[in-house]
Design a protein around this motif. Structure first.
Motif, PDB file in Angstrom:
ATOM      1  N   ALA A 144      23.621  -4.438   9.306  1.00  0.00           N
ATOM      2  CA  ALA A 144      22.722  -5.209   8.450  1.00  0.00           C
ATOM      3  C   ALA A 144      22.841  -6.688   8.771  1.00  0.00           C
ATOM      4  N   CYS A 145      21.732  -7.381   8.708  1.00  0.00           N
ATOM      5  CA  CYS A 145      21.772  -8.838   8.807  1.00  0.00           C
ATOM      6  C   CYS A 145      22.597  -9.336   7.613  1.00  0.00           C
ATOM      7  N   PRO A 146      23.544 -10.264   7.849  1.00  0.00           N
ATOM      8  CA  PRO A 146      24.422 -10.692   6.762  1.00  0.00           C
ATOM      9  C   PRO A 146      23.727 -11.588   5.745  1.00  0.00           C
ATOM     10  N   CYS A 147      22.539 -12.002   6.051  1.00  0.00           N
ATOM     11  CA  CYS A 147      21.799 -12.898   5.171  1.00  0.00           C
ATOM     12  C   CYS A 147      21.395 -12.135   3.905  1.00  0.00           C
ATOM     13  N   SER A 148      21.705 -12.677   2.736  1.00  0.00           N
ATOM     14  CA  SER A 148      21.510 -11.913   1.499  1.00  0.00           C
ATOM     15  C   SER A 148      20.031 -11.694   1.168  1.00  0.00           C
ATOM     16  N   GLU A 149      19.154 -12.531   1.679  1.00  0.00           N
ATOM     17  CA  GLU A 149      17.725 -12.396   1.373  1.00  0.00           C
ATOM     18  C   GLU A 149      17.010 -11.497   2.365  1.00  0.00           C
ATOM     19  N   CYS A 150      17.725 -10.991   3.326  1.00  0.00           N
ATOM     20  CA  CYS A 150      17.078 -10.389   4.484  1.00  0.00           C
ATOM     21  C   CYS A 150      17.146  -8.867   4.442  1.00  0.00           C
ATOM     22  N   ASP A 151      16.086  -8.237   4.965  1.00  0.00           N
ATOM     23  CA  ASP A 151      16.054  -6.777   5.064  1.00  0.00           C
ATOM     24  C   ASP A 151      16.249  -6.341   6.516  1.00  0.00           C
ATOM     25  N   MET A 162      12.593 -10.139   7.295  1.00  0.00           N
ATOM     26  CA  MET A 162      11.814 -11.134   6.565  1.00  0.00           C
ATOM     27  C   MET A 162      12.545 -11.496   5.277  1.00  0.00           C
ATOM     28  N   HIS A 163      12.366 -12.736   4.867  1.00  0.00           N
ATOM     29  CA  HIS A 163      12.821 -13.166   3.539  1.00  0.00           C
ATOM     30  C   HIS A 163      11.652 -13.037   2.583  1.00  0.00           C
ATOM     31  N   PHE A 164      11.932 -12.631   1.377  1.00  0.00           N
ATOM     32  CA  PHE A 164      10.907 -12.589   0.327  1.00  0.00           C
ATOM     33  C   PHE A 164       9.705 -11.760   0.774  1.00  0.00           C
ATOM     34  N   PRO A 184      10.076 -15.346   8.297  1.00  0.00           N
ATOM     35  CA  PRO A 184      11.020 -14.610   9.136  1.00  0.00           C
ATOM     36  C   PRO A 184      12.439 -15.159   8.993  1.00  0.00           C
ATOM     37  N   CYS A 185      13.392 -14.285   9.099  1.00  0.00           N
ATOM     38  CA  CYS A 185      14.803 -14.673   8.977  1.00  0.00           C
ATOM     39  C   CYS A 185      15.229 -15.459  10.231  1.00  0.00           C
ATOM     40  N   PRO A 186      15.922 -16.594  10.043  1.00  0.00           N
ATOM     41  CA  PRO A 186      16.313 -17.412  11.199  1.00  0.00           C
ATOM     42  C   PRO A 186      17.635 -16.987  11.861  1.00  0.00           C
ATOM     43  N   VAL A 187      18.294 -15.967  11.332  1.00  0.00           N
ATOM     44  CA  VAL A 187      19.634 -15.628  11.830  1.00  0.00           C
ATOM     45  C   VAL A 187      19.583 -15.131  13.283  1.00  0.00           C
ATOM     46  N   VAL A 188      20.491 -15.657  14.080  1.00  0.00           N
ATOM     47  CA  VAL A 188      20.646 -15.210  15.463  1.00  0.00           C
ATOM     48  C   VAL A 188      22.037 -14.604  15.608  1.00  0.00           C
TER      49      VAL A 188
HETATM   50 ZN   LIG Z   1      17.921 -14.325   6.683  1.00  0.00          ZN
END
Ligand SMILES: [Zn+2]
Ligand SMILES: [Zn+2]
Length: 135
Positions: free
Chosen positions: A71-78, A110-112, A120-124
């Protein structure tokens, strides 16, 4: 990672549950990749404006499930990062007995997603694999 409690499962939560289920269905490492004695996957993240999510390190031994989606570690991200193809590729290489591969992947989540402001999620992800042959 922040823990949140909501009554209605979000898209991300449903996706996590699906991933959990897929992990349980995955074959054992020893049956999928007979020659791997140990597989290590290191993950680090960048691209966020605040402090980056903590790096992760996962070790797999022959009885472990051959399941390489994270999973992407970003809490807003799917989103999720799927390293199955990279593991396949490195497992094909027979020599030397210890071998590594590394690369980067952008998150496709994606966020939200449920809102008009979806972005789009910016995580790399920077990933690194180490395979140690079993013999
Ligand atoms: Zn994100
Ligand atoms: Zn993401």
């Amino acid at each position: 990672m922040k823990l949140t409690s909501r009554k209605v499962p979000t898209f991300g939560e449903q996706r996590r549950a699906g991933r959990q289920n897929d992990r349980l269905q995955a074959p054992a490492l020893r049956s999928r990749y007979a020659t791997i004695g140990k597989l290590q996957i290191d993950l680090s993240f960048s691209g966020t404006s605040g402090s980056p999510p903590s790096p992760q390190s996962h070790s797999y031994y022959p009885p472990a499930r051959a399941f390489f989606r994270f999973a992407c570690p970003c809490s807003e991200c799917d989103g999720e990062f799927d390293l199955s193809g990279q593991v396949d590729e490195l497992a094909e290489v027979k020599r030397p007995s210890v071998r590594t591969a590394a690369g980067r992947l952008g998150c496709e989540g994606m966020h939200f997603r449920e809102r008009a402001t979806a972005t789009p999620c910016p995580v790399v992800l920077s990933w690194r694999l180490v395979i140690v042959r079993s013999d």
